[in-house]
Write a protein that holds these residues in place. Structure first.
Motif, PDB file in Angstrom:
ATOM      1  N   LEU A 124       2.357   2.079  -1.495  1.00  0.00           N
ATOM      2  CA  LEU A 124       2.426   0.706  -2.001  1.00  0.00           C
ATOM      3  C   LEU A 124       1.600  -0.245  -1.147  1.00  0.00           C
ATOM      4  O   LEU A 124       1.018  -1.210  -1.663  1.00  0.00           O
ATOM      5  CB  LEU A 124       3.883   0.239  -2.055  1.00  0.00           C
ATOM      6  N   GLU A 125       1.546   0.012   0.144  1.00  0.00           N
ATOM      7  CA  GLU A 125       0.720  -0.819   1.017  1.00  0.00           C
ATOM      8  C   GLU A 125      -0.762  -0.675   0.687  1.00  0.00           C
ATOM      9  O   GLU A 125      -1.552  -1.591   0.920  1.00  0.00           O
ATOM     10  CB  GLU A 125       0.974  -0.459   2.484  1.00  0.00           C
ATOM     11  N   LYS A 126      -1.140   0.485   0.128  1.00  0.00           N
ATOM     12  CA  LYS A 126      -2.524   0.694  -0.284  1.00  0.00           C
ATOM     13  C   LYS A 126      -2.819   0.061  -1.641  1.00  0.00           C
ATOM     14  O   LYS A 126      -3.969   0.040  -2.080  1.00  0.00           O
ATOM     15  CB  LYS A 126      -2.823   2.192  -0.348  1.00  0.00           C
ATOM     16  N   GLY A 127      -1.742  -0.410  -2.326  1.00  0.00           N
ATOM     17  CA  GLY A 127      -1.927  -1.085  -3.611  1.00  0.00           C
ATOM     18  C   GLY A 127      -2.095  -0.157  -4.796  1.00  0.00           C
ATOM     19  O   GLY A 127      -2.740  -0.540  -5.787  1.00  0.00           O
TER      20      GLY A 127
ATOM     21  N   ASN B  59       9.046   6.774   3.193  1.00  0.00           N
ATOM     22  CA  ASN B  59       7.892   6.327   3.981  1.00  0.00           C
ATOM     23  C   ASN B  59       6.580   6.598   3.256  1.00  0.00           C
ATOM     24  O   ASN B  59       5.630   5.812   3.356  1.00  0.00           O
ATOM     25  CB  ASN B  59       7.889   7.027   5.341  1.00  0.00           C
TER      26      ASN B  59
ATOM     27  N   ARG C 279       8.356  -5.333  -7.187  1.00  0.00           N
ATOM     28  CA  ARG C 279       7.362  -5.910  -6.282  1.00  0.00           C
ATOM     29  C   ARG C 279       6.146  -6.392  -7.066  1.00  0.00           C
ATOM     30  O   ARG C 279       5.574  -7.444  -6.755  1.00  0.00           O
ATOM     31  CB  ARG C 279       6.943  -4.838  -5.270  1.00  0.00           C
TER      32      ARG C 279
ATOM     33  N   LEU D  31      11.306  -3.353   0.544  1.00  0.00           N
ATOM     34  CA  LEU D  31      10.099  -2.900  -0.129  1.00  0.00           C
ATOM     35  C   LEU D  31       9.880  -3.667  -1.417  1.00  0.00           C
ATOM     36  O   LEU D  31       8.747  -4.044  -1.752  1.00  0.00           O
ATOM     37  CB  LEU D  31      10.195  -1.404  -0.413  1.00  0.00           C
TER      38      LEU D  31
ATOM     39  N   ALA E 197       6.277   3.857   0.660  1.00  0.00           N
ATOM     40  CA  ALA E 197       5.911   2.586   1.297  1.00  0.00           C
ATOM     41  C   ALA E 197       4.434   2.572   1.663  1.00  0.00           C
ATOM     42  O   ALA E 197       3.738   1.564   1.474  1.00  0.00           O
ATOM     43  CB  ALA E 197       6.778   2.359   2.525  1.00  0.00           C
ATOM     44  N   ALA E 198       3.923   3.689   2.181  1.00  0.00           N
ATOM     45  CA  ALA E 198       2.514   3.764   2.562  1.00  0.00           C
ATOM     46  C   ALA E 198       1.606   3.631   1.343  1.00  0.00           C
ATOM     47  O   ALA E 198       0.564   2.963   1.396  1.00  0.00           O
ATOM     48  CB  ALA E 198       2.249   5.087   3.280  1.00  0.00           C
TER      49      ALA E 198
ATOM     50  N   GLY F  32       8.288  -7.003  -0.961  1.00  0.00           N
ATOM     51  CA  GLY F  32       6.912  -7.007  -0.479  1.00  0.00           C
ATOM     52  C   GLY F  32       6.766  -6.832   1.006  1.00  0.00           C
ATOM     53  O   GLY F  32       5.660  -6.982   1.542  1.00  0.00           O
ATOM     54  N   GLU F  33       7.839  -6.515   1.695  1.00  0.00           N
ATOM     55  CA  GLU F  33       7.773  -6.332   3.142  1.00  0.00           C
ATOM     56  C   GLU F  33       7.285  -4.926   3.490  1.00  0.00           C
ATOM     57  O   GLU F  33       7.425  -3.982   2.710  1.00  0.00           O
ATOM     58  CB  GLU F  33       9.161  -6.557   3.767  1.00  0.00           C
ATOM     59  N   VAL F  34       6.693  -4.828   4.673  1.00  0.00           N
ATOM     60  CA  VAL F  34       6.259  -3.526   5.175  1.00  0.00           C
ATOM     61  C   VAL F  34       7.477  -2.825   5.777  1.00  0.00           C
ATOM     62  O   VAL F  34       8.149  -3.398   6.640  1.00  0.00           O
ATOM     63  CB  VAL F  34       5.152  -3.670   6.234  1.00  0.00           C
TER      64      VAL F  34
END
Length: 204
Positions: free
Chosen positions: A79-82, A73, A201, A54, A76-77, A57-59
């Protein structure tokens, strides 16, 4: 072997029945929660690996075997949304607190059973003793000692039953609290790790 009919115990009978119901309920709660908390401390190595990914920068996503996995989880979700670190921190606190609260489910009930069962037993004993001495008074001295002794042991039976119900309930509450604390520690550790990974990250 001692056998008796609840109807023969007078006022102590309903209290013994209530204690029996409390015993069944506490055993059911204890068994259910032990199964739910059985693997609450597992998966630490896998979560550490996911946190490293994480931070790069990996999913990432881990199998949700416990509350700490769900927290990871969720992080992670987000962070994927920024989202920002501030938003992530707020979301992690809310989600972590909710998961921690679930871990302690059932503990208060077992503690309550542990507190009221001896009191119910004592109440049954007092009521039974009152009934026995009332019967002795109505007999106007005709009652013998064996009849009085029989009434007394029946009355004392509720105190023993109350302790038999209370002791396992309190032990169970302590065991569940210990397991819940393990899970809460893992949640807190995962939250800190997720926030650290988020900062790393964003610095890249």
């Amino acid at each position: 072997m001692i056998s008796f009919d609840l109807s023969e115990l007078g006022v102590s009978g309903p209290i013994l029945l209530l204690l029996g119901l409390l015993s069944l309920a506490s055993v059911s709660v204890l068994a259910t929660r032990i199964l739910a908390l059985w693997g609450v401390g597992k998966g630490r190595v896998e979560r550490d690996e996911m946190l490293e990914k994480l931070a790069r920068g990996e999913v990432v996503a881990v199998p949700e075997k416990g509350p700490a996995d769900r927290v990871l989880n969720r992080a992670a979700a987000l962070l994927e949304k920024g989202v920002s670190v501030e938003v992530l921190t707020s979301e992690m606190e809310q989600h972590g607190n909710a998961e921690s609260h679930v871990l302690y489910r059932g503990v208060r009930f077992l503690e309550l059973v542990g507190m009221i069962a001896p009191l119910l037993g004592l109440l049954g004993t007092v009521l039974g003793m009152i009934q026995s001495f009332r019967s002795l008074e109505l007999a106007e001295g005709a009652a013998n000692a064996s009849i009085l002794a029989g009434g007394i042991w029946q009355a004392l039976l509720t105190t023993a039953a109350g302790l038999v119900v209370a002791i396992p309930a309190l032990v169970g509450a302590a065991l569940l609290t210990a397991r819940a604390e393990v899970g809460a520690t893992q949640i807190e550790r995962t939250m800190v790790g997720a926030l650290t990974s988020a900062r790393r990250r964003m610095q890249k």
